[in-house]
Write an enzyme that holds these catalytic residues in place. Structure first.
Site, PDB file in Angstrom:
ATOM      1  N   GLY A  27      26.833  89.825  89.556  1.00 10.06           N
ATOM      2  CA  GLY A  27      26.166  91.021  89.066  1.00 10.06           C
ATOM      3  C   GLY A  27      24.853  90.611  88.439  1.00 10.06           C
ATOM      4  O   GLY A  27      24.754  89.498  87.910  1.00 10.06           O
ATOM      5  N   HIS A  94      22.826  95.589  89.674  1.00 13.34           N
ATOM      6  CA  HIS A  94      23.797  95.500  90.767  1.00 13.34           C
ATOM      7  C   HIS A  94      25.098  94.923  90.236  1.00 13.34           C
ATOM      8  O   HIS A  94      25.092  93.905  89.547  1.00 13.34           O
ATOM      9  CB  HIS A  94      23.259  94.598  91.870  1.00 13.34           C
ATOM     10  CG  HIS A  94      24.258  94.347  92.958  1.00 13.34           C
ATOM     11  ND1 HIS A  94      24.951  95.366  93.565  1.00 13.34           N
ATOM     12  CD2 HIS A  94      24.695  93.209  93.539  1.00 13.34           C
ATOM     13  CE1 HIS A  94      25.770  94.859  94.481  1.00 13.34           C
ATOM     14  NE2 HIS A  94      25.631  93.552  94.482  1.00 13.34           N
ATOM     15  N   HIS A  96      29.670  94.655  91.248  1.00  9.17           N
ATOM     16  CA  HIS A  96      30.828  94.957  92.095  1.00  9.17           C
ATOM     17  C   HIS A  96      31.929  95.538  91.219  1.00  9.17           C
ATOM     18  O   HIS A  96      33.108  95.211  91.399  1.00  9.17           O
ATOM     19  CB  HIS A  96      31.338  93.687  92.779  1.00  9.17           C
ATOM     20  CG  HIS A  96      30.346  93.008  93.668  1.00  9.17           C
ATOM     21  ND1 HIS A  96      30.453  91.680  94.011  1.00  9.17           N
ATOM     22  CD2 HIS A  96      29.243  93.476  94.289  1.00  9.17           C
ATOM     23  CE1 HIS A  96      29.436  91.351  94.801  1.00  9.17           C
ATOM     24  NE2 HIS A  96      28.689  92.419  94.994  1.00  9.17           N
ATOM     25  N   ASP A 119      26.352 115.515  83.268  1.00 10.95           N
ATOM     26  CA  ASP A 119      25.335 115.101  82.290  1.00 10.95           C
ATOM     27  C   ASP A 119      24.491 113.951  82.837  1.00 10.95           C
ATOM     28  O   ASP A 119      23.265 114.015  82.850  1.00 10.95           O
ATOM     29  CB  ASP A 119      26.003 114.577  81.007  1.00 10.95           C
ATOM     30  CG  ASP A 119      26.634 115.653  80.149  1.00 10.95           C
ATOM     31  OD1 ASP A 119      26.361 116.851  80.366  1.00 10.95           O
ATOM     32  OD2 ASP A 119      27.428 115.285  79.260  1.00 10.95           O
ATOM     33  N   HIS A 159      30.730  97.370  99.545  1.00 12.58           N
ATOM     34  CA  HIS A 159      29.977  96.364  98.813  1.00 12.58           C
ATOM     35  C   HIS A 159      30.100  96.540  97.294  1.00 12.58           C
ATOM     36  O   HIS A 159      30.859  95.816  96.657  1.00 12.58           O
ATOM     37  CB  HIS A 159      28.510  96.416  99.299  1.00 12.58           C
ATOM     38  CG  HIS A 159      27.615  95.412  98.657  1.00 12.58           C
ATOM     39  ND1 HIS A 159      26.292  95.293  98.960  1.00 12.58           N
ATOM     40  CD2 HIS A 159      27.855  94.491  97.693  1.00 12.58           C
ATOM     41  CE1 HIS A 159      25.761  94.323  98.239  1.00 12.58           C
ATOM     42  NE2 HIS A 159      26.681  93.831  97.458  1.00 12.58           N
ATOM     43  N   TYR A 213      19.715 115.490  74.814  1.00 11.42           N
ATOM     44  CA  TYR A 213      20.597 114.469  74.252  1.00 11.42           C
ATOM     45  C   TYR A 213      19.836 113.310  73.608  1.00 11.42           C
ATOM     46  O   TYR A 213      18.754 112.949  74.033  1.00 11.42           O
ATOM     47  CB  TYR A 213      21.493 113.916  75.356  1.00 11.42           C
ATOM     48  CG  TYR A 213      22.523 112.939  74.870  1.00 11.42           C
ATOM     49  CD1 TYR A 213      23.648 113.373  74.172  1.00 11.42           C
ATOM     50  CD2 TYR A 213      22.357 111.580  75.078  1.00 11.42           C
ATOM     51  CE1 TYR A 213      24.595 112.478  73.725  1.00 11.42           C
ATOM     52  CE2 TYR A 213      23.305 110.673  74.632  1.00 11.42           C
ATOM     53  CZ  TYR A 213      24.420 111.128  73.947  1.00 11.42           C
ATOM     54  OH  TYR A 213      25.350 110.220  73.513  1.00 11.42           O
TER      55      TYR A 213
END
Lengths: 219, 219, 219, 219
Positions: A27, A94, A96, A119, A159, A213
């Site tokens: 990641g 990125h 997984h 939201d 993926h 918010y």
């Protein structure tokens, strides 16, 4: 400025770990260098424990290494493609992460059945194409899916997830919230069909959250 | 006194994090100021890491900011409505915890099939209506569902959980136990139907737990 | 000696927390005082963060408080009944751990389809009766189910788990392993039927593990 | 050199704990001593908290204890068999991680429906035979299944996972990634059938990951 961005991007990887979005080194977070055709990104195959601001590498918008001692993330081409084609994006993530990747493995978008999804994502989290690493196919799939879409997250088939944001932190928030709603909707569907939310209500929730918010600096 | 309450409410947010009830900034705790028409609540969009007692804001019972540098939680109106209409309530908690929100997404109450549910909630955890943020609809749904009900937790349809208590800590306990039983009953139902508990046994368990358990100061 | 046991029993509660077997204050460990008709147990309704060796209370085998400033656990009668009727037991643990409690809510024993279950429990983990708190019914159900059974864990219907051991640590190990196999067998059954293990193989695994494993002091 | 290996193998057990692959003492890492017919391995039944480099024992390739005060892991014979028959293997890991063990309990290989599986395992994660502890049957099953197979992980039926690697760290990475994909594919299949990945794409992904990813020293 680039050093401050490296510190921020280094620090944000710890959020991927904290929210259990990543296993081992799978990641990465990147951030565009303001005012320059450059971005910073995680080096490839380096443990999150060992990441330092100095180890974060700098690339140009074609994904070539410009500064740093290590190879950039193997996902660098996808990040670079997004920065080239989406000028409003300043951060890309990125992962997984488990539940989002499970929707992606079945090739299903996540339906908007939670007010928190309305939201944050303004509707469903869409599915992008199956694409191999090694050229611009993943980047093209991300940009084609997210351009003109409210969602800042895309499930790439078989993926994982890519998210984008006005800042690296906003992209990390989208990755965290994507996994959170992917899990909750999965759990809901395990025992029956979640109730739909009317499109008008989704629109009202999305509009309010984007405009009301937080402390006006949450992105 | 108000500073002590701010410290307590700040500290209790860490329990939401510890029990994995919240992602990013999506969850909040409030507490009524004893003897005054005021309550303290989390500021909007602030990370749990960055919460300090000083950052906790003070509102009146219409949800207007009375003291503090930050905007109050976007759920402040719902908390305020509860304090206005349920004078016995001194703490309110809101989360999107995964399993409770999954029951809420399907629009189902959680049936009482665990002695721990009978102890803590006195029966099922009920479902409240679908309601949009922005006016008193969420607050009305909470009060209408919990008034006269044993449960201190309500599942708001397609949204998440609100819990109430005699103190902020009691409301946090109800939020923790609500997610715990939501998960266990979900897991039980994944492989078949849980066995029911007779109403008389639920009544006996509830009565005993409310009157015998703990050191007489657990609320 | 009793102070050393209090320290051990206090410390072992941290294992319940570490392995996510308990929410809030819902779980307890006790240990028999060697050579005396006494045992030590968690006080009722006290947070695991606040437990100290001094806060652990001492009870006689009828469950009466003998030493300590706090009320004993509301499950004290069940622990006491086990110590009165199973002289070989020196430690008892009670939890509402999620997966074990889910099997208990459906009223199902956990079938022995993992070699780790054969090692540790010698076969299935059995189901005990539905029983209310407040008299000896829970204790009777535990003793009736585990007497003459290889398993050191029993699933009490609609309730949770009790485990026993030659020491408090052994009972905690049984509680940890019970939840671990309850979860794995649950997950296995979500997508089909686990393969059975032949009874002869279960017997061989159990015999070996009880006699060969560890450093001869692991109980 | 052997002391450095002991430190590394001791340290790597913490990764099993961090990624929740092990409960209590049920999992172990070993590493071959370079240039000698020896390997180091976890002692039997010792808590991960109490592991020190000095407590890691040294065995010969028949699994006999050569150095150390404690008994070697009860899985030592399986590790030794792998080292005797797979000279390219320098690290072996064994766990009962939940999702991988669930596939093993049903006797099913994990199908390759994630690009991360294609990267790391080059296809499915295969199933090995049911085998009892106590002789070379487990070792034989591992070697027979993994010889000539791309996968560095094998699911031993009704038991758990063994992984191998060019180094102890590589074997630990395989154990972490095996559980990660076992979980994601399980979750995907809970709500339908994952989409297949074409064999040619699996081959391309595997080839690229083995030759391009990381800093050329990640094994």
């Amino acid at each position: 400025m680039i050093d401050e961005l490296r510190r921020e991007v280094c620090r944000l990887h710890a959020e991927l770990v904290r929210y259990n979005l990543v296993a081992w080194t799978a990641g990465n977070v990147s951030g565009r260098v303001p005012g320059e055709d450059l971005f910073v990104i995680k080096p490839s195959g380096v443990s999150y424990d060992d990441l330092t601001p100095e180890s974060i590498v700098v690339c140009d918008l074609d994904g070539n290494l410009v500064e740093g001692d290590l190879s950039p993330s193997s996902d660098t081409a996808a990040h670079a493609y997004v920065y080239r084609h989406m000028p409003e994006v300043n951060g890309v993530v990125h992962t997984h992460s488990t539940y989002a990747s499970a929707w992606a493995a079945r090739g299903e978008a996540i339906p908007c059945v939670l007010t928190a999804m309305a939201d944050e994502f303004g509707g469903e989290i869409p599915l992008g194409p199956f694409a191999l690493i090694g050229n611009d196919d993943i980047g093209k799939g991300i940009v084609a899916t997210l351009t003109g879409h409210r969602s800042r997250a895309v499930l790439m088939q078989n993926h994982g997830v890519f998210t984008i944001g006005e800042s690296p932190k906003a992209a990390v928030k989208a990755a965290v919230m994507c996994e959170d709603v992917a899990r909750t909707v999965h759990v809901a569907r395990q025992l029956g069909e979640p109730l739909p939310i009317a499109q008008g209500d989704i629109d009202r929730l999305y509009d309010r959250y984007q405009n009301v918010y937080g402390q006006r600096s949450h992105l």
